[in-house]
Design a protein around this motif. Structure first.
Motif, PDB file in Angstrom:
ATOM      1  N   VAL A  10       0.861  -1.185   0.000  1.00 58.71           N
ATOM      2  CA  VAL A  10       0.000   0.000   0.000  1.00 58.71           C
ATOM      3  C   VAL A  10       0.897   1.235   0.000  1.00 58.71           C
ATOM      4  O   VAL A  10       1.624   1.481   0.964  1.00 58.71           O
ATOM      5  N   GLY A  11       0.851   2.017  -1.098  1.00 57.92           N
ATOM      6  CA  GLY A  11       1.676   3.211  -1.230  1.00 57.92           C
ATOM      7  C   GLY A  11       2.705   3.042  -2.328  1.00 57.92           C
ATOM      8  O   GLY A  11       3.541   2.143  -2.268  1.00 57.92           O
ATOM      9  N   GLY A  12       2.635   3.900  -3.341  1.00 57.11           N
ATOM     10  CA  GLY A  12       3.564   3.811  -4.478  1.00 57.11           C
ATOM     11  C   GLY A  12       4.637   4.881  -4.409  1.00 57.11           C
ATOM     12  O   GLY A  12       5.023   5.451  -5.426  1.00 57.11           O
ATOM     13  N   GLY A  13       5.146   5.164  -3.194  1.00 53.75           N
ATOM     14  CA  GLY A  13       6.278   6.082  -3.037  1.00 53.75           C
ATOM     15  C   GLY A  13       7.591   5.321  -3.192  1.00 53.75           C
ATOM     16  O   GLY A  13       7.627   4.204  -3.728  1.00 53.75           O
ATOM     17  N   ILE A  14       8.659   5.930  -2.684  1.00 52.96           N
ATOM     18  CA  ILE A  14       9.992   5.327  -2.845  1.00 52.96           C
ATOM     19  C   ILE A  14      10.040   3.958  -2.152  1.00 52.96           C
ATOM     20  O   ILE A  14      10.523   2.974  -2.717  1.00 52.96           O
ATOM     21  N   GLY A  15       9.511   3.898  -0.927  1.00 55.27           N
ATOM     22  CA  GLY A  15       9.533   2.633  -0.183  1.00 55.27           C
ATOM     23  C   GLY A  15       8.627   1.592  -0.811  1.00 55.27           C
ATOM     24  O   GLY A  15       8.995   0.416  -0.916  1.00 55.27           O
ATOM     25  N   GLY A  16       7.434   2.005  -1.218  1.00 47.84           N
ATOM     26  CA  GLY A  16       6.453   1.051  -1.742  1.00 47.84           C
ATOM     27  C   GLY A  16       6.882   0.454  -3.076  1.00 47.84           C
ATOM     28  O   GLY A  16       6.772  -0.771  -3.289  1.00 47.84           O
ATOM     29  N   VAL A 120       5.581  -6.134 -11.405  1.00 48.71           N
ATOM     30  CA  VAL A 120       4.697  -5.672 -10.324  1.00 48.71           C
ATOM     31  C   VAL A 120       3.413  -5.125 -10.950  1.00 48.71           C
ATOM     32  O   VAL A 120       3.455  -4.385 -11.934  1.00 48.71           O
ATOM     33  N   ALA A 121       2.262  -5.473 -10.357  1.00 50.45           N
ATOM     34  CA  ALA A 121       0.984  -4.921 -10.836  1.00 50.45           C
ATOM     35  C   ALA A 121       0.728  -3.623 -10.071  1.00 50.45           C
ATOM     36  O   ALA A 121       0.715  -3.614  -8.841  1.00 50.45           O
ATOM     37  N   LEU A 122       0.547  -2.521 -10.798  1.00 50.87           N
ATOM     38  CA  LEU A 122       0.378  -1.217 -10.166  1.00 50.87           C
ATOM     39  C   LEU A 122      -1.036  -0.717 -10.399  1.00 50.87           C
ATOM     40  O   LEU A 122      -1.497  -0.673 -11.540  1.00 50.87           O
ATOM     41  N   ARG A 123      -1.727  -0.367  -9.314  1.00 54.05           N
ATOM     42  CA  ARG A 123      -3.092   0.171  -9.456  1.00 54.05           C
ATOM     43  C   ARG A 123      -3.118   1.555  -8.838  1.00 54.05           C
ATOM     44  O   ARG A 123      -2.781   1.733  -7.668  1.00 54.05           O
ATOM     45  N   MET A 124      -3.562   2.531  -9.626  1.00 55.11           N
ATOM     46  CA  MET A 124      -3.540   3.933  -9.192  1.00 55.11           C
ATOM     47  C   MET A 124      -4.935   4.380  -8.749  1.00 55.11           C
ATOM     48  O   MET A 124      -5.946   3.849  -9.209  1.00 55.11           O
ATOM     49  N   GLY A 125      -4.962   5.409  -7.868  1.00 52.09           N
ATOM     50  CA  GLY A 125      -6.226   6.015  -7.471  1.00 52.09           C
ATOM     51  C   GLY A 125      -7.092   5.111  -6.619  1.00 52.09           C
ATOM     52  O   GLY A 125      -8.321   5.163  -6.699  1.00 52.09           O
ATOM     53  N   ILE A 126      -6.467   4.303  -5.800  1.00 49.54           N
ATOM     54  CA  ILE A 126      -7.223   3.318  -5.024  1.00 49.54           C
ATOM     55  C   ILE A 126      -6.512   3.115  -3.681  1.00 49.54           C
ATOM     56  O   ILE A 126      -5.299   3.287  -3.579  1.00 49.54           O
ATOM     57  N   THR A 127      -7.282   2.781  -2.648  1.00 52.70           N
ATOM     58  CA  THR A 127      -6.644   2.422  -1.385  1.00 52.70           C
ATOM     59  C   THR A 127      -7.448   1.340  -0.678  1.00 52.70           C
ATOM     60  O   THR A 127      -8.413   0.800  -1.236  1.00 52.70           O
ATOM     61  N   VAL A 128      -7.008   1.043   0.535  1.00 52.59           N
ATOM     62  CA  VAL A 128      -7.654   0.005   1.335  1.00 52.59           C
ATOM     63  C   VAL A 128      -8.840   0.632   2.062  1.00 52.59           C
ATOM     64  O   VAL A 128      -8.693   1.661   2.715  1.00 52.59           O
ATOM     65  N   ALA A 129     -10.002   0.015   1.956  1.00 49.04           N
ATOM     66  CA  ALA A 129     -11.165   0.469   2.728  1.00 49.04           C
ATOM     67  C   ALA A 129     -11.241  -0.292   4.050  1.00 49.04           C
ATOM     68  O   ALA A 129     -11.575   0.285   5.082  1.00 49.04           O
ATOM     69  N   ALA A 130     -10.918  -1.587   4.013  1.00 46.04           N
ATOM     70  CA  ALA A 130     -10.980  -2.397   5.248  1.00 46.04           C
ATOM     71  C   ALA A 130     -10.011  -3.569   5.125  1.00 46.04           C
ATOM     72  O   ALA A 130      -9.730  -4.055   4.013  1.00 46.04           O
ATOM     73  N   LEU A 131      -9.511  -3.994   6.299  1.00 43.14           N
ATOM     74  CA  LEU A 131      -8.565  -5.119   6.353  1.00 43.14           C
ATOM     75  C   LEU A 131      -9.085  -6.149   7.341  1.00 43.14           C
ATOM     76  O   LEU A 131      -9.480  -5.789   8.445  1.00 43.14           O
ATOM     77  N   ASP A 132      -9.044  -7.413   6.958  1.00 46.14           N
ATOM     78  CA  ASP A 132      -9.282  -8.490   7.923  1.00 46.14           C
ATOM     79  C   ASP A 132      -7.944  -9.226   8.033  1.00 46.14           C
ATOM     80  O   ASP A 132      -7.582 -10.004   7.154  1.00 46.14           O
ATOM     81  N   TYR A 150      -4.416 -11.877   0.547  1.00 51.84           N
ATOM     82  CA  TYR A 150      -2.957 -11.799   0.416  1.00 51.84           C
ATOM     83  C   TYR A 150      -2.280 -12.552   1.558  1.00 51.84           C
ATOM     84  O   TYR A 150      -2.786 -12.584   2.681  1.00 51.84           O
ATOM     85  N   ASP A 151      -1.084 -13.090   1.271  1.00 47.89           N
ATOM     86  CA  ASP A 151      -0.286 -13.729   2.319  1.00 47.89           C
ATOM     87  C   ASP A 151       0.425 -12.683   3.176  1.00 47.89           C
ATOM     88  O   ASP A 151       0.796 -12.953   4.313  1.00 47.89           O
ATOM     89  N   LEU A 152       0.665 -11.498   2.579  1.00 43.93           N
ATOM     90  CA  LEU A 152       1.346 -10.423   3.308  1.00 43.93           C
ATOM     91  C   LEU A 152       0.859  -9.082   2.756  1.00 43.93           C
ATOM     92  O   LEU A 152       0.718  -8.924   1.539  1.00 43.93           O
ATOM     93  N   VAL A 153       0.617  -8.126   3.656  1.00 45.43           N
ATOM     94  CA  VAL A 153       0.336  -6.750   3.236  1.00 45.43           C
ATOM     95  C   VAL A 153       1.437  -5.865   3.814  1.00 45.43           C
ATOM     96  O   VAL A 153       1.779  -5.979   5.004  1.00 45.43           O
ATOM     97  N   VAL A 154       2.016  -5.016   2.951  1.00 49.19           N
ATOM     98  CA  VAL A 154       3.077  -4.098   3.388  1.00 49.19           C
ATOM     99  C   VAL A 154       2.515  -2.680   3.324  1.00 49.19           C
ATOM    100  O   VAL A 154       2.137  -2.209   2.254  1.00 49.19           O
ATOM    101  N   GLY A 155       2.464  -2.011   4.468  1.00 53.26           N
ATOM    102  CA  GLY A 155       2.018  -0.612   4.504  1.00 53.26           C
ATOM    103  C   GLY A 155       3.214   0.295   4.293  1.00 53.26           C
ATOM    104  O   GLY A 155       4.124   0.340   5.119  1.00 53.26           O
ATOM    105  N   SER A 156       3.229   0.985   3.158  1.00 51.81           N
ATOM    106  CA  SER A 156       4.319   1.932   2.871  1.00 51.81           C
ATOM    107  C   SER A 156       3.677   3.239   2.440  1.00 51.81           C
ATOM    108  O   SER A 156       4.030   3.811   1.411  1.00 51.81           O
ATOM    109  N   ASP A 157       2.716   3.688   3.249  1.00 51.52           N
ATOM    110  CA  ASP A 157       1.893   4.824   2.843  1.00 51.52           C
ATOM    111  C   ASP A 157       2.239   6.105   3.597  1.00 51.52           C
ATOM    112  O   ASP A 157       1.390   6.971   3.789  1.00 51.52           O
ATOM    113  N   GLY A 158       3.521   6.231   3.976  1.00 51.76           N
ATOM    114  CA  GLY A 158       4.031   7.522   4.403  1.00 51.76           C
ATOM    115  C   GLY A 158       3.726   7.891   5.839  1.00 51.76           C
ATOM    116  O   GLY A 158       3.134   7.129   6.608  1.00 51.76           O
TER     117      GLY A 158
END
Ligand SMILES: Cc1cc2nc3c(=O)[nH]c(=O)nc-3n(C[C@H](O)[C@H](O)[C@H](O)COP(=O)(O)OP(=O)(O)OC[C@H]3O[C@@H](n4cnc5c(N)ncnc54)[C@H](O)[C@@H]3O)c2cc1C
Length: 377
Positions: A10-16, A120-132, A150-158
């Motif tokens: 989550v987050g398409g910055g330098i880290g993401g 890598v699959a990149l999707r723009m203009g979208i974010t997470v609404a809810a996580l289980d 997903y097996d893993l979610v990485v939060g890199s959203d600043g």
């Protein structure tokens, strides 16, 4: 090798983008989602110390950054009149230079192209609404109504991370009392490396970006209310720079003309306590260790996070082992940078008030911290 087959970043910055590349290279089918509908990276540069280049080299992108940027040696530290008093930098690492200066837009392009080339699959203009977020997988609902497991979610959203809020709790960055002003210029022939000039109430940096371009940064103390209206950006930046008599700095005063070209930002810091994960969600980059730029290390640390994650996906047996090892390899190193940067920022402000404590040696702290970053990650 862990059982991680599918990951969401989550987050398409330098880290993401770096995490997307590192995971994909490790054989993980990875999606990166970015909140903004298109990248709109501001037009000044960024310092890439040798440890950041070392991490980019693992991603296969260090050479591209150096070709499209401007490699240079240690930064020359000078008085406001231009007299050199010291030089600083991370240790050179093999064929990699002490620093590379690069435009942020170009760096983003390099990382984006690297992500696409690695699948890598990149999707723009979208974010997470809810996580289980369960022990074995994460079910994600996106803001467009779609879902994924997903097996893993990485939060890199600043630094204002939504994933951090959803998973780890409500942490806020702290304003440090300083701000940074940045402006891009054509590069003069005499700019042979990076420079920092130490003034009475500010400091000025001159950093190469390409053979033809450079940017200036000015660090100043802007007090309790650091907001500055656009109409005041040019006159106030000019006034800050006009204090400097150094022949390399003086010509820039008259070239500061466009308020839209002044990238002004109050400095904030944040270091989350360990661990930076819960179940199958891991946070990286500024979301968990936002450092002020006194050591030019924030983005480098985010890229290192990504590289370590990619390595551990391949070497750890289980996901809990991976996450535990990640913290062992990342927490102390990131804390070293955040703490030293905060101390440097505090000392700068005290010095500008004529109250620098006895024994406070900024050059020694910079040298010691940057030297330590030569250690393998
Ligand atoms: C003035 C200044 C100068 C600096 N100079 C340097 C330097 O010279 N060298 C250096 O190494 N570092 C420097 N840094 C630090 C560096 O910019 C950061 O450390 C780096 O950008 C962190 O990358 P990141 O990917 O963690 O976060 P970010 O760059 O903030 O990227 C986060 C991304 O996530 C997206 N996003 C946000 N919320 C969501 C959401 N809910 N869903 C999906 N996407 C979302 C954002 O749009 C963005 O694209 C500097 C910082 C400042 C403030």
């Amino acid at each position: 090798m862990t059982s991680i087959k599918k990951a969401l970043v989550v987050g398409g910055g330098i880290g993401g983008l770096s995490a997307g590349i590192a995971l994909q290279k490790a054989g993980v089918d990875t999606e990166v989602i970015e909140l903004q509908p298109e990248f709109n990276v501001y037009g000044v540069g960024i310092i890439q110390p040798s440890n950041a280049l070392r991490a980019l080299d693992v991603l296969g992108l260090a050479d591209r950054c150096m070709e499209r940027g401007s490699p240079y040696g240690p930064v020359k530290m000078c008085t406001s009149t231009g007299f050199q008093v010291a030089q600083v930098g991370t240790p050179p690492m093999g064929r990699l230079p002490v620093h590379n200066g690069i435009s942020r837009r170009i760096l983003h392009q390099v990382l984006h192209d690297g992500a696409v080339a690695n699948g890598v699959a990149l999707r723009m203009g979208i974010t997470v609404a809810a996580l289980d977020n369960g022990p074995d997988w994460v079910n994600v609902t996106f803001t467009d109504g779609s879902t994924g497991r997903y097996d893993l979610v990485v939060g890199s959203d600043g630094v204002y991370s939504k994933i951090r809020l959803l998973v780890l709790g409500d942490y806020k960055p702290r304003y440090t009392g300083q701000s940074v002003w940045r402006y891009a210029f054509p590069r003069p022939a005499e700019l042979d490396t990076g420079y920092i000039f130490l003034g009475r109430q500010s400091k000025v940096g001159l950093i190469p970006m390409t053979a033809e371009t450079m940017y200036m940064f000015v660090v100043s103390a802007e007090g309790e209310d650091p907001k500055i209206p656009e109409s005041e950006l040019v006159p106030r930046l000019k006034a800050l720079v006009a204090e400097y008599e150094a022949p390399m700095v003086r010509p820039f005063v008259n070239q500061i003309t466009d308020p839209k070209g002044v990238i002004y930002r109050p400095l904030e810091t944040l270091l989350l306590p360990a661990p930076w994960y819960k179940n199958r969600v891991l946070l990286i980059g500024d979301a968990v260790h936002a450092t002020i730029p006194q050591l030019g290390q924030g983005a480098g640390l985010a890229i290192e996070d990504a590289v370590v994650l990619g390595e551990l996906v391949q070497s750890a047996d289980t996901v809990p082992t991976l996450l535990n090892e990640f913290m062992k390899r990342r927490y102390d190193r990131c804390k070293l940078v955040v703490d030293a940067s905060n101390t440097l920022g505090e000392w700068e402000q005290l010095e500008w008030q004529g109250q620098l404590p006895e024994g406070a040696n900024m050059g020694a702290l910079m040298g010691k911290t940057l030297g330590a970053l030569g250690a393998p990650i």
